[in-house]
Write a protein that holds these residues in place. Sequence first.
Motif, short mmCIF file in Angstrom:
data_model
loop_
_atom_site.label_atom_id
_atom_site.label_comp_id
_atom_site.label_asym_id
_atom_site.label_seq_id
_atom_site.Cartn_x
_atom_site.Cartn_y
_atom_site.Cartn_z
N GLN A 13 0.82 -1.19 -0.07
CA GLN A 13 0.14 0.02 0.24
C GLN A 13 1.03 1.24 -0.13
O GLN A 13 2.02 1.20 0.35
CB GLN A 13 -1.07 -0.02 1.18
N ARG A 14 0.23 2.38 -0.43
CA ARG A 14 1.13 3.68 -0.36
C ARG A 14 1.59 3.92 0.86
O ARG A 14 0.76 4.03 2.05
CB ARG A 14 -0.18 4.66 -1.07
N SER A 17 2.31 7.13 1.56
CA SER A 17 1.53 8.53 1.74
C SER A 17 0.34 8.14 2.55
O SER A 17 -0.04 9.11 3.48
CB SER A 17 1.36 9.16 0.60
N GLU A 18 -0.27 7.31 2.29
CA GLU A 18 -1.65 6.89 3.22
C GLU A 18 -1.16 6.85 4.85
O GLU A 18 -1.79 7.33 5.61
CB GLU A 18 -2.25 5.63 2.90
N TYR A 36 7.35 14.71 2.02
CA TYR A 36 7.28 13.49 1.31
C TYR A 36 6.15 13.61 0.18
O TYR A 36 4.80 13.83 0.64
CB TYR A 36 6.96 11.92 1.91
N THR A 37 6.40 13.81 -1.03
CA THR A 37 5.24 14.02 -2.14
C THR A 37 5.45 13.05 -3.12
O THR A 37 4.34 13.10 -4.13
CB THR A 37 5.72 15.43 -2.78
N GLY A 38 5.89 11.77 -2.81
CA GLY A 38 5.87 10.68 -3.93
C GLY A 38 4.64 9.90 -3.74
O GLY A 38 3.64 9.90 -3.04
N SER A 39 4.79 8.86 -4.55
CA SER A 39 3.61 7.91 -4.66
C SER A 39 4.14 6.31 -4.58
O SER A 39 3.32 5.45 -4.92
CB SER A 39 2.87 8.05 -6.04
N THR A 50 5.24 2.71 -2.76
CA THR A 50 4.35 1.80 -1.86
C THR A 50 5.41 1.02 -0.86
O THR A 50 6.60 1.03 -1.12
CB THR A 50 3.44 1.00 -2.70
#
Length: 279
Positions: free
Chosen positions: A132-133, A135-136, A160-163, A165
């Motif tokens: 899962q990400r 960022s979540e 952090y601005t990435g996507s 996992t």
Amino acid sequence: MFGQRTLDRLDRMLDEAIAGTFKESDYDESKLSKVESKWKQFLGASVLSRENVEKEKNRVKELVSDISHQTKTPMANIRLYTELLKETDRQDSLKLLEEIDRQVEKLGFLIQSLTKISRLESNIVEVKPKQQRISELLDTVIGDILPKAGKKDVEIVNTYTGSGTAYYDMKWTKEALGNIVDNAVKYSLSGSRVILSVTEYDMYAAVSVRDFGMGIRETDTARIFQRFYRAENVHEKDGVGIGLYLAREIIRRENGYIKVRSKVGKGSEFILYLQRRQL
């Protein structure tokens, strides 16, 4: 049919297993018959199982002892403040009621944390990571800590601005990261910042939590992950010394690990290494 020598050996192996003295190393595989070899493997597994049961019993005893020891202080304080409350006038009562409320909150947090530890250590609840990400995870933890940070005037900065996992259990990893971020806010000065960042490597995602607070002495860094350990210079702060222990256990069960860098008076950085994918 078995020879008498074989029967004698089987009987001796069983007697040793019952007495708790059986050792596989005492029996040379090359000199045993097929039946004796299987008997040896069975008894060896039984001894190992018994050792595991004993270890589990010792862990439970240790946990019960910890619960008893750690709950004594808040319970004694509640009784003390209750008795004082009976003897004071109304003006002083409010302060005592506030202190009772603080001790009750501390006791509730302690029991809740010990319950989590016992469920985790006894495998009643398993850590079940999935892809899962990242960022979540950060967004959830930051959302939970913002009210506390706001009251202390500590800014939470997420760089952090990435996507990307990682392979983690949301519920338990949120607990681990949340404990570390909560500590960062707790030991930060009013008006300072706590910075969250992520470095993505091939095997791991390194989630960093950096504060500019009091820092940790070098002699304490090796002990801060022990259950109920608290450094002498933080005894005046609220806490029971469970958060970092629980965080390390959770991350370890996800096949990750935690590193810490700190300098007294300059702040601390805790880095959680989460697996990028299931191995």
